[in-house]
Design a protein around this motif. Structure first.
Motif, mmCIF file in Angstrom:
data_model
loop_
_atom_site.group_PDB
_atom_site.id
_atom_site.type_symbol
_atom_site.label_atom_id
_atom_site.label_comp_id
_atom_site.label_asym_id
_atom_site.label_seq_id
_atom_site.Cartn_x
_atom_site.Cartn_y
_atom_site.Cartn_z
ATOM 1 N N LEU A 82 0.777 -1.238 0.097
ATOM 2 C CA LEU A 82 0.067 -0.074 0.108
ATOM 3 C C LEU A 82 0.888 1.147 -0.043
ATOM 4 C CD1 LEU A 82 -2.817 -0.928 2.530
ATOM 5 C CD2 LEU A 82 -2.860 -0.314 0.159
ATOM 6 N N SER A 83 2.186 1.225 0.545
ATOM 7 C CA SER A 83 2.883 2.332 1.055
ATOM 8 C C SER A 83 3.974 2.554 -0.472
ATOM 9 C CB SER A 83 3.623 2.361 2.097
ATOM 10 O OG SER A 83 4.092 1.033 2.305
ATOM 11 N N ALA A 84 3.874 1.657 -1.123
ATOM 12 C CA ALA A 84 5.180 1.562 -2.418
ATOM 13 C C ALA A 84 4.488 2.562 -3.141
ATOM 14 C CB ALA A 84 5.164 0.274 -2.862
ATOM 15 N N SER B 15 -20.814 12.416 17.141
ATOM 16 C CA SER B 15 -19.275 12.086 17.412
ATOM 17 C C SER B 15 -18.751 11.321 16.035
ATOM 18 C CB SER B 15 -19.075 11.502 18.508
ATOM 19 O OG SER B 15 -19.357 10.018 18.450
ATOM 20 N N LEU B 16 -19.642 10.431 15.350
ATOM 21 C CA LEU B 16 -19.148 9.803 14.394
ATOM 22 C C LEU B 16 -18.816 10.563 13.134
ATOM 23 C CD1 LEU B 16 -20.486 6.236 13.226
ATOM 24 C CD2 LEU B 16 -20.208 7.972 11.646
ATOM 25 N N LEU B 17 -20.037 11.583 12.912
ATOM 26 C CA LEU B 17 -19.714 12.472 11.775
ATOM 27 C C LEU B 17 -18.529 13.368 12.198
ATOM 28 C CD1 LEU B 17 -23.512 13.244 11.257
ATOM 29 C CD2 LEU B 17 -21.882 11.732 9.883
ATOM 30 N N GLY B 18 -18.052 13.721 13.339
ATOM 31 C CA GLY B 18 -17.107 14.294 13.474
ATOM 32 C C GLY B 18 -15.717 13.801 12.726
ATOM 33 N N GLY B 19 -15.694 12.332 13.249
ATOM 34 C CA GLY B 19 -14.448 11.593 12.966
ATOM 35 C C GLY B 19 -14.358 11.481 11.183
ATOM 36 N N LEU B 20 -15.489 11.766 10.936
ATOM 37 C CA LEU B 20 -15.828 11.415 9.366
ATOM 38 C C LEU B 20 -14.790 12.649 8.861
ATOM 39 C CD1 LEU B 20 -17.147 9.362 7.833
ATOM 40 C CD2 LEU B 20 -19.023 10.833 7.704
ATOM 41 N N TRP B 21 -14.611 13.481 9.416
ATOM 42 C CA TRP B 21 -13.807 14.803 8.658
ATOM 43 C C TRP B 21 -12.363 14.269 8.277
ATOM 44 C CZ3 TRP B 21 -13.950 19.027 6.241
ATOM 45 C CH2 TRP B 21 -13.191 19.821 6.216
ATOM 46 N N ARG B 22 -11.838 13.406 9.335
ATOM 47 C CA ARG B 22 -10.350 12.764 9.265
ATOM 48 C C ARG B 22 -10.373 11.879 8.130
ATOM 49 N NH1 ARG B 22 -6.835 15.925 9.564
ATOM 50 N NH2 ARG B 22 -7.178 17.130 11.186
ATOM 51 N N VAL B 23 -11.582 11.179 8.045
ATOM 52 C CA VAL B 23 -11.423 9.952 6.750
ATOM 53 C C VAL B 23 -11.608 10.821 5.541
ATOM 54 C CG1 VAL B 23 -13.081 8.247 6.049
ATOM 55 C CG2 VAL B 23 -12.935 8.322 8.243
ATOM 56 N N ILE B 24 -12.407 11.734 5.571
ATOM 57 C CA ILE B 24 -12.374 12.662 4.154
ATOM 58 C C ILE B 24 -11.208 13.370 3.847
ATOM 59 C CG2 ILE B 24 -13.871 14.118 2.697
ATOM 60 C CD1 ILE B 24 -16.371 12.965 4.222
ATOM 61 N N PRO B 27 -4.947 14.103 6.684
ATOM 62 C CA PRO B 27 -4.090 13.777 5.097
ATOM 63 C C PRO B 27 -3.354 12.540 4.941
ATOM 64 C CG PRO B 27 -2.779 15.362 6.791
ATOM 65 C CD PRO B 27 -4.119 14.882 7.274
ATOM 66 N N SER B 28 -2.950 12.094 5.990
ATOM 67 C CA SER B 28 -2.294 10.554 5.706
ATOM 68 C C SER B 28 -3.068 9.478 5.671
ATOM 69 C CB SER B 28 -1.151 10.596 6.726
ATOM 70 O OG SER B 28 -1.399 9.938 7.951
ATOM 71 N N ASP B 29 -2.859 8.387 4.982
ATOM 72 C CA ASP B 29 -3.194 7.214 4.915
ATOM 73 C C ASP B 29 -3.817 6.767 6.627
ATOM 74 O OD1 ASP B 29 -3.505 7.268 2.394
ATOM 75 O OD2 ASP B 29 -2.038 5.384 2.053
ATOM 76 N N SER B 30 -2.810 6.558 7.437
ATOM 77 C CA SER B 30 -2.978 6.319 8.616
ATOM 78 C C SER B 30 -4.110 6.916 9.454
ATOM 79 C CB SER B 30 -1.718 6.211 9.442
ATOM 80 O OG SER B 30 -0.597 5.824 8.813
ATOM 81 N N ASP B 31 -4.164 8.265 9.315
ATOM 82 C CA ASP B 31 -5.373 9.194 9.729
ATOM 83 C C ASP B 31 -6.548 8.447 9.392
ATOM 84 O OD1 ASP B 31 -3.579 11.005 10.895
ATOM 85 O OD2 ASP B 31 -3.291 12.093 9.243
ATOM 86 N N ARG B 32 -6.483 8.380 8.078
ATOM 87 C CA ARG B 32 -8.016 7.905 7.715
ATOM 88 C C ARG B 32 -8.275 6.533 8.275
ATOM 89 N NH1 ARG B 32 -6.214 10.301 2.204
ATOM 90 N NH2 ARG B 32 -7.578 11.968 1.957
ATOM 91 N N MET B 33 -7.238 5.701 8.267
ATOM 92 C CA MET B 33 -7.612 4.318 8.777
ATOM 93 C C MET B 33 -7.961 4.142 10.163
ATOM 94 S SD MET B 33 -8.176 1.083 8.118
ATOM 95 C CE MET B 33 -8.110 0.649 6.511
ATOM 96 N N LEU B 34 -7.153 4.965 10.964
ATOM 97 C CA LEU B 34 -7.311 5.079 12.377
ATOM 98 C C LEU B 34 -8.803 5.792 12.684
ATOM 99 C CD1 LEU B 34 -3.775 5.759 13.861
ATOM 100 C CD2 LEU B 34 -5.310 3.481 13.981
ATOM 101 N N SER B 35 -8.995 6.723 11.773
ATOM 102 C CA SER B 35 -10.344 7.362 12.362
ATOM 103 C C SER B 35 -11.724 6.409 11.982
ATOM 104 C CB SER B 35 -10.638 8.711 11.616
ATOM 105 O OG SER B 35 -10.346 8.607 10.523
ATOM 106 N N ALA B 36 -11.211 5.660 10.731
ATOM 107 C CA ALA B 36 -12.328 4.580 10.492
ATOM 108 C C ALA B 36 -12.753 3.529 11.711
ATOM 109 C CB ALA B 36 -12.154 3.839 9.311
ATOM 110 N N GLN B 37 -11.410 3.100 12.285
ATOM 111 C CA GLN B 37 -11.427 2.231 13.489
ATOM 112 C C GLN B 37 -11.934 2.855 14.402
ATOM 113 O OE1 GLN B 37 -10.166 -1.072 13.450
ATOM 114 N NE2 GLN B 37 -10.212 -0.781 11.219
ATOM 115 N N LEU B 38 -11.928 4.156 14.719
ATOM 116 C CA LEU B 38 -12.719 4.811 15.915
ATOM 117 C C LEU B 38 -14.180 5.037 15.656
ATOM 118 C CD1 LEU B 38 -12.273 6.616 18.512
ATOM 119 C CD2 LEU B 38 -12.156 8.738 16.919
#
Lengths: 319, 86
Positions: A82-84, B15-24, B27-38
């Motif tokens: 994914l990161s490549a 609170s879910l909709l607030g977290g949606l901001w980070r998903v959309i 900026p980084s992939d990790s931000d998106r994935m972790l907020s999806a987990q939240l």
């Protein structure tokens, strides 16, 4: 109840809004994550519509396995990770003709749905009364399972055949996919796996068994067990090898085969196919569901792996 | 009881909709994935509340499956991101 009405409106608006936002995103990874969250919102919507069966299927397949499958596909498109960044660009410039055809097809599907909705008889009772009348003959007490595995079992058989066809195609096509890369899953994952995997196996069996009287059943149980297999593949606890092919083929086929054999057996006993004798109906339904669960779990895991197992070279194994 | 539950439900959705901001926005992939987990955790909580509010114990099974499977995408993300160059 005004609070609940506000909740419903907010939920409906966010489902539509998130769907639009997902379509408008440029980044494929962001789209996948948004789609996972969209699945969760849809499940909440189904829960509010008092459709727990659909909500269960949505969380099992929509929010759970689809995300893993899509991430795996994106990793392949980006050259194995994914990161490549070295792989082919995923966001190829959109082709005007392709977009036109897509818009046309989507528009036709929308028109067809609208026509079907307008053409449906209004304000008449659905088929619930017929289902309720026939429940004593179904062998189970949950109406959804009675419909899926008894009253319209032929459709369900065809759905299982669709999965079988999908995995056959995936195994036929060699797309030059890389072997599952060895992940660096450390102690955190080990701790998670130790707790989550046994619970998931029990939950899968529980969903299969509870399907006779409450929401649950083969597809949900298969998705949960398929997720267990996906975690095994990701952590390389399970390494597909050519020697596994016969076992895997058997697992793919067993659901369809047992389903069809039961239908043939019932037909041979002087009844219409799928018209189970009421006394044996529950046993037959649970047998079919158990076998279909195995097939679904194996098929989902194979689709996640993405190709027929091949021999891997020594250093690739050790990586 | 149920007005309180409805308020809890709405706050959880907010609170879910607030977290949606980070998903959309990322900026980084990790931000998106972790907020999806939240958000998955929020969705589990909402499903549990709905099970009580609508008196539908079957929704507890939905919450169980969601809690179990939400983490699968996170494991897939970690495993598929970290593999290169090791």
């Amino acid at each position: 109840m005004t609070v609940l009405l506000a909740f419903d409106l907010l939920l409906a608006a966010s489902i539509v809004g998130l769907a639009a936002a997902t379509l408008l995103m440029r980044d494929a990874f962001a789209m996948i994550v948004a789609f996972i969250v969209f699945g969760m919102l849809m499940a909440l919507g189904w829960a509010r519509l008092v459709a727990p069966d659909v909500a269960l299927a949505e969380v099992a397949i929509g929010a759970g396995l689809s995300g893993a499958l899509l991430l795996r596909t994106l990793a392949h498109l980006r050259g194995g990770s994914l990161s490549a960044q070295g792989g082919a660009s995923v966001s190829a410039p959109a082709n005007g003709a392709t977009q036109g055809v897509n818009a046309l097809l989507a528009g036709l599907a929308t028109c067809a749905l609208g026509l079907a909705y307008l053409g449906a008889p209004q304000n008449v009772p659905g088929l619930e009364a017929h289902v309720a009348d026939a429940m004593p003959e179904s062998g189970v007490t949950h109406p959804v399972t009675a419909v899926l595995l008894n009253f319209r079992a032929y459709d369900t058989l065809m759905e299982v055949v669709v999965l079988l066809a999908a995995v056959i195609v995936v195994w036929q096509v060699e797309r030059g996919l890389a072997e599952t890369p060895a992940p660096a899953l450390g102690t955190v994952y080990q701790g998670f796996a130790r707790v989550a995997l046994p619970v998931a196996v029990i939950a899968g069996g529980y969903l299969l068994w509870i399907g006779a009287e409450a929401p649950g059943g083969a597809f949900q149980a298969g998705a949960v067990l398929g997720a267990v297999a996906v975690l095994g593949l990701l952590s390389r606890h399970v390494r597909p090898a050519p020697a596994h092919r016969p076992l895997a083929r058997g697992a793919f086929v067993v659901g369809t085969a047992v389903f069809a054999l039961v239908a043939l057996g019932v037909a041979g006993a002087g009844r219409v196919a799928f018209e189970y004798p009421p006394a044996q109906a529950k046993t037959l339904i649970l047998l079919i569901e158990a076998m279909v669960t195995i097939s679904i779990a194996a098929t989902l895991a194979a689709l996640f792996h993405g190709r027929a197992p091949v021999a891997v070279s020594r250093e690739e194994t050790d990586r | 009881m149920s007005p309180v539950l409805a308020v809890i439900l709405t706050v959880l959705l907010a609170s879910l909709l607030g977290g949606l901001w980070r998903v959309i926005r990322g900026p980084s992939d990790s931000d998106r994935m972790l907020s999806a987990q939240l958000l998955g955790t929020a969705a589990v909580a909402m499903t549990v509340v709905l099970a009580r509010l609508q008196d539908m114990p079957a929704l507890l099974d939905v919450a169980l499956v969601l809690a179990l499977l939400a983490a699968v995408t996170l494991v897939a993300y970690v495993a598929l991101s970290e593999s290169r160059g090791r």
